[in-house]
Scaffold this motif. Structure first.
Motif, short mmCIF file in Angstrom:
data_model
loop_
_atom_site.label_atom_id
_atom_site.label_comp_id
_atom_site.label_asym_id
_atom_site.label_seq_id
_atom_site.Cartn_x
_atom_site.Cartn_y
_atom_site.Cartn_z
N VAL A 110 48.59 88.67 40.01
CA VAL A 110 49.76 88.30 39.88
C VAL A 110 50.66 88.83 41.29
CG1 VAL A 110 51.34 89.57 39.12
CG2 VAL A 110 49.33 89.28 37.90
N LEU A 111 50.05 89.80 42.29
CA LEU A 111 51.05 90.11 43.70
C LEU A 111 50.99 88.33 44.31
CD1 LEU A 111 52.26 91.77 45.17
CD2 LEU A 111 50.64 92.12 46.51
N GLN A 112 50.00 88.13 44.45
CA GLN A 112 49.93 86.76 44.98
C GLN A 112 51.21 85.73 44.40
OE1 GLN A 112 45.37 85.60 45.13
NE2 GLN A 112 45.51 85.14 46.95
N ALA A 113 50.80 85.57 43.55
CA ALA A 113 52.20 84.58 42.64
C ALA A 113 53.50 85.26 42.85
CB ALA A 113 51.74 84.29 40.62
N PHE A 114 53.30 86.58 42.90
CA PHE A 114 55.23 86.82 43.91
C PHE A 114 55.44 86.21 44.37
CE2 PHE A 114 55.48 90.78 40.73
CZ PHE A 114 55.44 89.79 39.59
N GLY A 115 53.92 86.27 45.75
CA GLY A 115 54.15 85.42 47.17
C GLY A 115 54.94 84.19 46.96
N TRP A 116 54.10 83.26 46.81
CA TRP A 116 54.05 82.16 45.80
C TRP A 116 55.60 81.55 45.60
CZ3 TRP A 116 52.66 78.59 41.28
CH2 TRP A 116 52.97 76.90 41.71
N ALA A 117 56.01 83.34 44.83
CA ALA A 117 57.36 82.51 43.68
C ALA A 117 58.65 82.92 44.85
CB ALA A 117 57.14 83.74 42.36
N HIS A 118 58.38 83.19 46.31
CA HIS A 118 60.02 83.67 47.24
C HIS A 118 59.12 83.87 48.48
CE1 HIS A 118 63.24 85.72 47.66
NE2 HIS A 118 62.50 86.86 48.41
N ILE A 119 58.30 84.44 49.11
CA ILE A 119 58.36 84.41 50.33
C ILE A 119 56.86 83.79 50.93
CG2 ILE A 119 59.12 86.50 50.59
CD1 ILE A 119 56.22 88.07 50.26
N GLU A 120 56.40 82.75 50.36
CA GLU A 120 55.22 82.23 51.17
C GLU A 120 55.80 80.96 51.67
OE1 GLU A 120 51.29 82.82 50.19
OE2 GLU A 120 51.81 84.87 48.89
N ASP A 121 56.84 80.25 52.03
CA ASP A 121 57.06 78.79 52.01
C ASP A 121 56.71 77.97 53.24
OD1 ASP A 121 59.50 77.38 51.95
OD2 ASP A 121 60.23 78.00 53.11
N LEU A 122 56.03 77.66 53.35
CA LEU A 122 54.84 77.05 54.20
C LEU A 122 55.68 74.72 54.03
CD1 LEU A 122 52.93 76.51 56.22
CD2 LEU A 122 51.50 76.17 54.30
N LYS A 123 55.76 74.78 55.17
CA LYS A 123 56.23 72.80 55.43
C LYS A 123 55.62 72.36 55.69
CE LYS A 123 61.38 73.92 53.47
NZ LYS A 123 60.87 75.37 53.40
N THR A 124 55.34 71.71 56.22
CA THR A 124 54.99 70.15 57.48
C THR A 124 55.88 70.04 58.21
OG1 THR A 124 54.97 68.13 55.59
CG2 THR A 124 52.79 69.49 55.77
N ASP A 125 55.54 69.58 59.34
CA ASP A 125 56.57 69.15 60.34
C ASP A 125 56.45 67.26 60.25
OD1 ASP A 125 54.50 67.94 61.66
OD2 ASP A 125 54.62 69.80 62.93
N ALA A 126 57.68 66.91 61.70
CA ALA A 126 57.47 65.66 61.72
C ALA A 126 56.16 64.73 61.62
CB ALA A 126 58.42 65.23 63.45
N LYS A 127 54.62 65.61 61.88
CA LYS A 127 53.64 64.81 62.17
C LYS A 127 53.07 64.88 61.16
CE LYS A 127 53.29 64.54 67.47
NZ LYS A 127 52.58 64.51 68.06
N GLY A 128 53.47 65.71 60.30
CA GLY A 128 52.81 65.90 58.41
C GLY A 128 51.66 67.64 58.98
N ARG A 129 52.08 67.92 59.90
CA ARG A 129 51.01 69.85 59.98
C ARG A 129 52.15 70.55 59.55
NH1 ARG A 129 48.66 69.60 65.68
NH2 ARG A 129 49.17 71.89 66.00
N TYR A 130 50.74 71.48 59.90
CA TYR A 130 51.99 73.00 58.57
C TYR A 130 53.12 73.30 59.50
CZ TYR A 130 48.28 71.70 55.21
OH TYR A 130 47.18 71.94 54.15
N THR A 131 54.15 74.14 59.17
CA THR A 131 54.73 74.58 60.24
C THR A 131 54.63 75.68 60.84
OG1 THR A 131 55.82 75.43 57.98
CG2 THR A 131 56.59 73.53 58.76
N ALA A 132 53.31 76.66 59.69
CA ALA A 132 53.13 78.06 60.10
C ALA A 132 51.57 77.89 61.22
CB ALA A 132 52.72 79.03 58.82
N ALA A 133 50.94 78.71 62.10
CA ALA A 133 49.97 78.47 63.17
C ALA A 133 49.66 80.33 63.36
CB ALA A 133 50.30 77.93 64.60
N HIS A 134 50.27 80.81 62.65
CA HIS A 134 50.09 82.40 63.09
C HIS A 134 50.92 83.01 61.73
CE1 HIS A 134 54.23 82.43 64.32
NE2 HIS A 134 53.72 81.71 64.99
N MET A 135 50.65 84.59 61.34
CA MET A 135 51.09 85.27 61.02
C MET A 135 52.26 85.67 60.63
SD MET A 135 47.47 87.15 59.34
CE MET A 135 47.76 87.53 57.97
#
Length: 742
Positions: free
Chosen positions: A638-663
């Motif tokens: 449930v805590l994982q679901a809460f993270g997905w609901a609010h703070i776990e914001d991952l996108k892709t950049d102009a090359k389709g790469r993930y925007t997060a490369a570290h914690m």
């Protein structure tokens, strides 16, 4: 604990807990393999293109390293997963940035670094596609004939009639984002030649998946590939398919070099290349009577698959089948599809497609409640699926009214009605509170005939001292190495110290199926239970039933007489269920687990941060083999679901790469984001499951996001259509509200 059991139902601490807390467990990175080389992956810098040349600079030879390209693959250039569309190494097409183009192995870390820098790859770029909309428009063809990885269609009743009977029709568009598993231990595999075969050791969920993939890539018979699991520091679905990919990399390097080769990703590489939860876009149209009864539902869901199928097909199936959630809908149409994009392939994540569908249906229920001026709890209670009702795909619900049961229990635990009334009147100040409620179900095991066709097999032996459990069900932090011995000790009638869980090794372990789909306790446990009963019968040899030390002594005599003491067990279904794969209809699952969440959050109106204060979790799990462990599973998920609901914001950049490369760039919930928990287990034993157990592992991730977002809405007096609902999005929604919706 029920009086009919000695061990089942006891709250026992995990057997692997003390050694892990003490730091005594060795993960793959900690295991010293004498003479082992290190492996690395040369990756594409462009999202789509054609490989024109791969060459090495003179400095490469100085390192003594080995290079593997697609031309060096002795078998087929694909990783066997669901389809054969995922190439082990790009040749010639590249379809996402970070895709593997070549592999390098070197004697040490410094040599590997220099060798990797001396590999030059020339790729001719092609126009990429990054969105589902672009993919569906087929502006560029990047997969198959139309970019559609897969699609499903279900209709039941008369949709037109259902909407004609409605007093109110609500329509909403819903969106969910990527989510990273963030397991503690990163991906890692090691491989070495063993005679005319190969052996692998690694962090994984599914040993026989890796066998299949490596055998295909090396062109070897399956019996020439041995896979052993090393201690696995978390997975959450992220080590279902990817170890097959990484296993192929390590095996190819070991095969060409003749050396032992280990590849362990650092956190940055792991984040950039491993599969994530599929993003989704949904449109739901629902008809209701004026008192809140659903008359019709028209749902369309689209998933972003990334560049290749990996597990998308089966993820989409579960999304499709969970589209109507826990509600009875007499007239329904569900359309689902998954589309290829030039981004890293998405894969398994706890919940496996159900959270995306549950978010859409639960938000639609909230929208309907708002339109009808009903309490969100009441509209749910009015529409929950009951015993004898049909699911949209034609299965009759044969178990109890568990959707209603968990919903009422969560409302009771959270004091939902009173808290909602109080918080609705407190709209001043910087910190404002809100409460949200949600409901979900999760089908246990593989979809349709998957479990019946699996051939789930377990083996029990007696070694002269203890009974040993052999299954391919892995311990990855979820507690299999505790629950399966509890099952075996119960079935044999012996003490827990008389039973040993053996880490999976495909040379000795039968194929119990993969450690996925919430199936370990429910179905692998059933096979262990059967194997124990078969071994016990053989030892008793028609005599009086034995248990405890008497059975152990009899097992010693049996072993001395026969030379070995072992028996196989199977998971055989006798419930008469049937599934039509062509029509994608019928009995989809042998049992459903149910969950309701009620969460109260505090919203900072200056920073727009939402913090969960308390969370009530009611879950119906069939039979709780180990209640304490089950509750821990629930709160973590449930805590994982809460993270997905609010703070776990991952996108892709102009090359389709993930925007997060570290914690630092990808936030996950910590102890500071943990609410006060109120957890209660409900039990409605399932005949198909081990001692009545239902699948539990994925269920906790299904409903939490919808409840959390609903609580944000209640606090901020907005209505949200996406997850994660970040602070920026909350601010934008409030601004839009205050500007009259402009």
């Amino acid at each position: 604990m029920s009086e009919e059991f000695r061990i089942i139902g006891k709250s026992l601490p995990r057997f692997d807990g003390p050694v892990k807390v003490a730091g005594e467990v060795k993960f793959l990175e900690d295991i010293e393999i004498p003479g082992c080389w290190l492996g690395g992956v040369v990756r594409s810098e462009v999202p789509r293109g054609v490989v024109r040349k791969i060459e090495t600079l003179p400095a490469f030879a100085e390192t003594g390293a080995v290079l593997v390209t697609a031309e060096d693959i002795p078998g087929e250039n694909y990783v066997a997963i669901v389809r054969s569309d995922y190439p082990a190494l790009a040749a010639p097409a590249v379809n996402y940035a970070t895709q593997a183009v070549a592999l390098v192995a070197a004697p040490d870390a410094e040599s590997l670094k220099r060798a990797m820098a001396a590999v030059v790859v020339e790729i001719e770029p092609l126009p990429p596609i990054f969105t589902v909309e672009e993919s569906a428009a087929s502006k560029e063809l990047i997969w198959g004939e139309d970019n559609c990885i897969d699609h499903y269609h279900t209709e039941r009743g008369d949709l037109r009639k259902g909407f004609a009977e409605a007093d109110v029709v609500v329509e909403g568009e819903w969106e969910t984002g990527l989510q990273e598993q963030m397991y503690l231990e990163t991906q890692g595999m090691a491989a070495w030649r063993a005679g005319d075969g190969i052996e692998l050791l690694g962090s994984l969920q599914c040993p026989f998946y890796v066998v299949n993939a490596v055998a295909a890539a090396l062109g070897l018979p399956h019996e020439k590939v041995t896979v052993r699991q090393s201690a696995t520091g978390g997975a959450f679905g992220g080590k279902e398919d990817y170890p097959s990919i990484l296993g192929v990399y390590a095996a190819l390097l070991a095969w060409k070099s003749g050396k032992k080769v280990k590849i362990v990703y650092d956190r940055s590489e792991d984040l950039l290349v491993s599969p994530k939860r599929h993003p989704s876009k949904s449109r739901y149209r629902m008809g209701l009577t004026k008192d809140g009864k659903i008359t019709a539902l028209d749902a369309e869901i689209k998933l972003d698959a990334g560049a290749y199928t990996t597990l998308t097909r089966v993820v989409l199936q579960r999304t499709h089948l969970h589209a109507a959630g826990c509600y009875y809908v007499p007239n329904v149409r569900v359309r689902s599809s998954a589309w290829a994009t030039n981004t890293p392939p998405n894969g398994a994540f706890r919940g496996f497609g159900a959270p995306q569908a549950i978010f859409a249906i639960e938000r639609t229920m909230d929208l309907a409640a708002e339109r009808l001026e009903m309490d969100p709890l009441d509209i749910r209670l009015l529409n929950t699926i009951k015993t004898g009702d049909l699911f949209p795909y034609g299965q009759v619900l044969r178990e109890g009214n568990n959707a209603e049961g968990v919903l009422l229990k969560a409302a009771e635990l959270s004091d939902y009605r009173r808290r909602r009334e109080i918080l609705s009147q407190q709209r001043e100040g910087r910190f404002r509170k809100g409460i949200g409620i949600s409901l979900a179900l999760h089908g246990g095991g593989f979809t349709g005939a998957g479990e019946a066709n699996m051939g789930t097999t377990a083996k029990m032996t007696f070694d002269g001292k203890r009974f040993r459990i052999y299954t391919s069900s892995t311990e990855m932090g979820q507690g299999a190495s505790t629950v399966l011995p509890m099952v075996a000790a119960e079935a044999l009638g012996v003490e827990l110290e008389d039973v040993l869980y053996v880490e999976p090794d495909t040379k000795y372990t039968p194929n119990t199926g993969p450690t996925v789909a919430s199936r370990t306790t429910m179905y692998a446990g059933k096979a262990v239970q059967d194997a124990c009963e078969n071994l016990k019968k053989a030892i008793e040899n028609g005599g009086a039933p034995l248990s405890g030390k008497a059975l152990v002594e009899a097992a010693k005599r049996y072993l001395e007489k026969e030379g070995r003491a072992e028996a196989l067990g199977y998971n055989i279904f006798t419930d008469g269920q049937s599934w039509d794969e062509e029509k994608f209809a019928g009995d989809a699952y042998h049992g459903y687990a149910w969950i309701a969440n009620a969460v109260e959050v505090e919203l900072d109106m200056d920073t727009y941060e939402a913090t969960p204060l308390s969370a009530a979790v009611a879950a119906e799990v069939g039979r709780a083999i180990n209640p304490m462990q089950a509750k821990a599973q629930l709160t973590g998920g449930v805590l994982q679901a809460f993270g997905w609901a609010h703070i776990e914001d991952l996108k892709t950049d102009a090359k389709g790469r993930y925007t997060a490369a570290h914690m630092n760039a990808y936030l996950v919930p910590t102890t500071l984001d943990t609410p006060e928990w109120k957890v209660e287990l409900l039990e409605d034993p399932c005949p198909a499951g081990c001692y009545g157990a239902k699948g539990l592992g994925e269920l906790p991730c299904d409903a939490g996001a919808a409840a959390f977002v609903a609580a944000i809405d209640h606090a901020a007096q907005i209505f949200s259509h996406c997850a994660p609902m970040t602070g920026e999005k909350i601010f934008e929604a409030i601004e839009k509200r205050d500007n009259g919706g402009e």
